[in-house]
Design an enzyme around this catalytic site. Structure first.
Site, mmCIF file in Angstrom:
data_model
loop_
_atom_site.group_PDB
_atom_site.id
_atom_site.type_symbol
_atom_site.label_atom_id
_atom_site.label_comp_id
_atom_site.label_asym_id
_atom_site.label_seq_id
_atom_site.Cartn_x
_atom_site.Cartn_y
_atom_site.Cartn_z
ATOM 1 N N THR A 57 -16.529 8.799 2.878
ATOM 2 C CA THR A 57 -16.380 7.818 3.958
ATOM 3 C C THR A 57 -17.711 7.117 4.199
ATOM 4 O O THR A 57 -18.769 7.740 4.151
ATOM 5 C CB THR A 57 -15.823 8.473 5.252
ATOM 6 O OG1 THR A 57 -15.764 7.496 6.284
ATOM 7 C CG2 THR A 57 -16.634 9.661 5.721
ATOM 8 N N CYS A 103 15.033 0.649 15.546
ATOM 9 C CA CYS A 103 14.501 1.984 15.853
ATOM 10 C C CYS A 103 15.672 2.961 15.928
ATOM 11 O O CYS A 103 16.646 2.707 16.643
ATOM 12 C CB CYS A 103 13.784 1.943 17.204
ATOM 13 S SG CYS A 103 13.361 3.579 17.843
ATOM 14 N N HIS A 118 -5.805 8.121 11.575
ATOM 15 C CA HIS A 118 -5.463 6.690 11.469
ATOM 16 C C HIS A 118 -3.998 6.474 11.093
ATOM 17 O O HIS A 118 -3.638 5.392 10.642
ATOM 18 C CB HIS A 118 -6.382 6.003 10.445
ATOM 19 C CG HIS A 118 -7.807 5.877 10.906
ATOM 20 N ND1 HIS A 118 -8.835 5.449 10.105
ATOM 21 C CD2 HIS A 118 -8.372 6.114 12.127
ATOM 22 C CE1 HIS A 118 -9.973 5.451 10.790
ATOM 23 N NE2 HIS A 118 -9.718 5.850 12.017
ATOM 24 N N ARG A 155 0.835 -1.216 0.000
ATOM 25 C CA ARG A 155 0.000 0.000 0.000
ATOM 26 C C ARG A 155 0.862 1.256 0.000
ATOM 27 O O ARG A 155 0.507 2.266 -0.618
ATOM 28 C CB ARG A 155 -0.934 -0.013 1.211
ATOM 29 C CG ARG A 155 -1.978 -1.139 1.093
ATOM 30 C CD ARG A 155 -2.996 -1.070 2.184
ATOM 31 N NE ARG A 155 -3.676 0.211 2.199
ATOM 32 C CZ ARG A 155 -4.229 0.750 3.286
ATOM 33 N NH1 ARG A 155 -4.185 0.106 4.429
ATOM 34 N NH2 ARG A 155 -4.817 1.914 3.219
ATOM 35 N N GLU A 168 -22.426 7.478 -2.419
ATOM 36 C CA GLU A 168 -23.716 6.886 -2.027
ATOM 37 C C GLU A 168 -23.992 7.300 -0.591
ATOM 38 O O GLU A 168 -23.125 7.838 0.086
ATOM 39 C CB GLU A 168 -23.626 5.362 -2.135
ATOM 40 C CG GLU A 168 -22.549 4.803 -1.235
ATOM 41 C CD GLU A 168 -22.184 3.357 -1.533
ATOM 42 O OE1 GLU A 168 -22.563 2.857 -2.592
ATOM 43 O OE2 GLU A 168 -21.508 2.769 -0.688
ATOM 44 N N CYS A 174 15.847 4.066 19.992
ATOM 45 C CA CYS A 174 16.242 3.166 21.091
ATOM 46 C C CYS A 174 16.950 1.897 20.608
ATOM 47 O O CYS A 174 17.456 1.125 21.418
ATOM 48 C CB CYS A 174 15.025 2.789 21.933
ATOM 49 S SG CYS A 174 13.929 1.601 21.121
ATOM 50 N N GLN A 214 -9.064 10.052 7.601
ATOM 51 C CA GLN A 214 -8.861 8.660 8.015
ATOM 52 C C GLN A 214 -7.853 8.011 7.084
ATOM 53 O O GLN A 214 -7.448 6.870 7.300
ATOM 54 C CB GLN A 214 -10.181 7.891 7.925
ATOM 55 C CG GLN A 214 -11.265 8.431 8.840
ATOM 56 C CD GLN A 214 -12.625 7.834 8.481
ATOM 57 O OE1 GLN A 214 -13.020 6.805 9.017
ATOM 58 N NE2 GLN A 214 -13.339 8.471 7.578
ATOM 59 N N CYS A 240 9.466 1.830 22.037
ATOM 60 C CA CYS A 240 9.584 3.131 22.722
ATOM 61 C C CYS A 240 8.623 4.181 22.190
ATOM 62 O O CYS A 240 8.517 5.269 22.752
ATOM 63 C CB CYS A 240 11.019 3.656 22.654
ATOM 64 S SG CYS A 240 11.464 4.349 21.039
HETATM 65 N N1 APR Z 1 -16.034 9.833 -4.640
HETATM 66 C C1 APR Z 1 -16.698 9.922 -3.458
HETATM 67 N N2 APR Z 1 -16.974 8.875 -2.673
HETATM 68 C C2 APR Z 1 -16.569 7.665 -3.084
HETATM 69 C C3 APR Z 1 -15.880 7.463 -4.312
HETATM 70 C C4 APR Z 1 -15.612 8.629 -5.101
HETATM 71 N N3 APR Z 1 -14.960 8.563 -6.266
HETATM 72 N N4 APR Z 1 -15.604 6.152 -4.435
HETATM 73 C C5 APR Z 1 -16.113 5.548 -3.351
HETATM 74 N N5 APR Z 1 -16.698 6.457 -2.539
HETATM 75 C C6 APR Z 1 -17.347 6.240 -1.240
HETATM 76 C C7 APR Z 1 -18.036 4.911 -1.100
HETATM 77 O O1 APR Z 1 -19.359 4.989 -1.569
HETATM 78 C C8 APR Z 1 -17.956 4.666 0.397
HETATM 79 O O2 APR Z 1 -19.096 5.184 1.075
HETATM 80 O O3 APR Z 1 -16.341 6.275 -0.265
HETATM 81 C C9 APR Z 1 -16.710 5.458 0.836
HETATM 82 C C10 APR Z 1 -15.531 4.592 1.213
HETATM 83 O O4 APR Z 1 -15.835 3.847 2.346
HETATM 84 P P1 APR Z 1 -14.788 2.831 3.002
HETATM 85 O O5 APR Z 1 -14.194 1.977 1.958
HETATM 86 O O6 APR Z 1 -15.473 2.167 4.137
HETATM 87 O O7 APR Z 1 -13.606 3.803 3.517
HETATM 88 P P2 APR Z 1 -13.538 4.683 4.854
HETATM 89 O O8 APR Z 1 -14.890 5.165 5.241
HETATM 90 O O9 APR Z 1 -12.471 5.681 4.658
HETATM 91 O O10 APR Z 1 -13.055 3.601 5.904
HETATM 92 C C11 APR Z 1 -12.824 4.006 7.230
HETATM 93 O O11 APR Z 1 -11.953 1.870 7.764
HETATM 94 O O12 APR Z 1 -10.669 -0.020 7.383
HETATM 95 C C12 APR Z 1 -10.717 1.214 7.929
HETATM 96 O O13 APR Z 1 -8.857 2.343 8.670
HETATM 97 C C13 APR Z 1 -9.616 2.136 7.510
HETATM 98 O O14 APR Z 1 -9.648 4.543 7.500
HETATM 99 C C14 APR Z 1 -10.352 3.388 7.094
HETATM 100 C C15 APR Z 1 -11.685 3.246 7.813
#
Ligand code: APR
Length: 230
Positions: free
Chosen positions: A173, A133, A106, A56, A200, A136, A88, A117
């Site tokens: 998100t 590290c 995150h 990643r 969505e 330490c 995040q 440490c």
């Molecule tokens: N533009 C806008 N929104 C988008 C797009 C886009 N091009 N592509 C996808 N999405 C939306 C999806 O519809 C979804 O609701 O982004 C969201 C992504 O959701 P997740 O994959 O769950 O990501 P996130 O919410 O950042 O996850 C939160 O979960 O696994 C952990 O630590 C990880 O920080 C992450 C946390």
């Protein structure tokens, strides 16, 4: 001056080529969280966990910010009040677009953390559990990312910002991971106008006053232009 607090998630970086977690083909459809993103997974198989994050890190290093990251950086420069970006995301695309003082709740792929440490340093493209590290000397290197079951970073600071927000926006998100999924409720309690900008409806859509649906690169620049009254 009106303070704006913005929370971003994987959706804002999707159009930069970085996969989201829970969409079709998302990272959590190909890997199990309990194999790669918990303290227990790291204790069981640190090499596997490092390989996951090394891949990643390489992907993130090759990604470029998109119009949504750029619009938020412009908002920070041009809005007369404070604009706080809480992400995040563990990539650095907000910074690459010119954003300042981004709060990485995150953690960051670009950083390594000593499990012994607590020292942090810039991660090489590939890191492993036996890297020493620089502070330490312990060989207890882990990615500086927050795993499931761990406390996100800088929560007090984030909650203080939310309590002062006039506008709160959640962008890209899914609203499935707390505490970030609860930020709209926190901001609303403080009287903020809350807007969700997402492809969505999220799991916490009911906590928002307003919604803009669409891809981040299309919707975020328009929202920023509206805030700046352009
Ligand atoms: N533009 C806008 N929104 C988008 C797009 C886009 N091009 N592509 C996808 N999405 C939306 C999806 O519809 C979804 O609701 O982004 C969201 C992504 O959701 P997740 O994959 O769950 O990501 P996130 O919410 O950042 O996850 C939160 O979960 O696994 C952990 O630590 C990880 O920080 C992450 C946390």
């Amino acid at each position: 001056m009106q303070k704006i607090v913005i929370l971003t998630g994987a959706g804002i970086s999707a159009e930069s080529g970085l996969g989201t977690f829970r969409d079709k083909d998302g990272i959590w459809t190909r890997y199990r969280i309990e194999d790669v993103a918990t303290p227990q997974a790291f204790a069981r198989d640190p090499d596997l966990v490092h390989r996951f994050y090394n891949t990643r890190r390489t992907q993130a290093a090759g990604a470029r910010p998109n119009a949504a990251h750029q619009a938020l950086a412009r908002l920070q420069t041009e809005h007369p009040g404070e604009v706080i970006i809480v992400t995040q995301n563990v990539d650095r695309l907000h910074e690459a677009a010119g954003a300042q003082n981004v709060i990485h709740m995150h953690g960051e792929l670009a950083r390594a953390l000593c499990a012994s440490c607590g020292a942090r340093w810039d991660a090489a493209p590939e890191i492993g559990p036996h890297d020493a590290c620089p502070h330490c000397g312990a060989r207890a290197c882990r990615p500086d990312v927050v795993w499931f079951g761990e406390m996100p970073y800088r929560m007090e600071e984030i909650l203080a910002h939310l309590s002062e927000a006039a506008i709160f926006a959640a962008i890209g998100t899914s609203g499935q991971v707390y505490p970030a999924a609860g930020f709209a409720q926190e901001a609303a309690l403080a009287g903020a106008h809350c807007i969700e900008i997402n492809l969505e409806s999220s799991a916490v859509a009911a906590d928002f006053d307003d919604t803009r649906q669409g891809t981040a690169s299309e919707t975020v620049p328009g929202w920023v232009a509206d805030i700046l009254c352009e």
